[in-house]
Design a protein around this motif. Sequence first.
Motif, short mmCIF file in Angstrom:
data_model
loop_
_atom_site.label_atom_id
_atom_site.label_comp_id
_atom_site.label_asym_id
_atom_site.label_seq_id
_atom_site.Cartn_x
_atom_site.Cartn_y
_atom_site.Cartn_z
N ARG A 20 14.79 30.99 -11.77
CA ARG A 20 14.34 30.76 -10.39
C ARG A 20 13.64 31.98 -9.79
O ARG A 20 13.35 32.00 -8.59
N ALA A 21 13.35 32.96 -10.63
CA ALA A 21 12.74 34.20 -10.12
C ALA A 21 11.36 33.94 -9.52
O ALA A 21 10.57 33.15 -10.05
N VAL A 22 11.08 34.63 -8.41
CA VAL A 22 9.77 34.58 -7.76
C VAL A 22 9.41 36.01 -7.36
O VAL A 22 10.21 36.69 -6.72
N ALA B 250 4.41 35.08 -8.58
CA ALA B 250 4.68 34.66 -9.96
C ALA B 250 6.04 33.95 -10.00
O ALA B 250 6.98 34.36 -9.32
N GLN B 251 6.13 32.92 -10.83
CA GLN B 251 7.30 32.05 -10.79
C GLN B 251 7.96 31.87 -12.15
O GLN B 251 7.29 31.87 -13.19
N TRP C 192 -0.52 29.16 -14.59
CA TRP C 192 0.35 28.05 -14.97
C TRP C 192 -0.45 26.76 -15.07
O TRP C 192 -0.19 25.93 -15.95
N GLU C 193 -1.39 26.57 -14.18
CA GLU C 193 -2.19 25.35 -14.21
C GLU C 193 -2.92 25.20 -15.54
O GLU C 193 -3.14 24.09 -16.02
N ARG C 194 -3.28 26.31 -16.14
CA ARG C 194 -4.01 26.26 -17.41
C ARG C 194 -3.09 26.16 -18.61
O ARG C 194 -3.39 25.44 -19.57
#
Length: 207
Positions: free
Chosen positions: A102-104, A109-110, A120-122
Amino acid sequence: MATTVLDPARPGTEHAGPGEPAPRGSPWILLASVLLLLIGTGGLFHANTPGCCEPPLGDGPRRTAPVPEPWGDDVLAAAEFSGIPPGIVAAQLDVESRWDPRAVSHAGAQGLAQFVPDTWERYGRGDPFDPRAAIRAQGLYLKDLRRMVQGLAPATAREEVDLVLAAYNAGPTAVLRHGGIPPFAETRGYVAQIRELAATTYAEVGA
């Protein structure tokens, strides 16, 4: 292994006639029965001693400790796919998130592998906070970064891995623009920290 022992409480009674008192058992029979019982018990204790019958190291599946148990196989798969050593992959996740799904970060960055939304989308599929999805995306991204830094003609496999790690932290554009690890204290410290953990804490991962 179970040990069958004759009943020591009733020695010799099988030959007593009707109405006759059972003869007293020979003390040697009683002693032998007790010895057999002790041997059988000792064998059971020996068989259940931790580590007594475990296969020697290296004969079983590749080890993943101290990677958290649910994700060990995912780390090995990401390492195999990307061509990055498993200890490096594990150490990178430790440095990125301390194994916190659950780090942000302050930069947005997630998840376990700390992907920003655009990256992430890629490379990601599903939820970036899903640890298995994050490690899978990490493997994809590391493989792509290896392809990108090959234009710098790294002299050794170690140098190539360092360039990949620097690109993961600072972005591949910065690495390509500087022709190597950028002169950023954060990035240099990032590479050094992963190297140290991979050589110590995670040295046996995948061994």
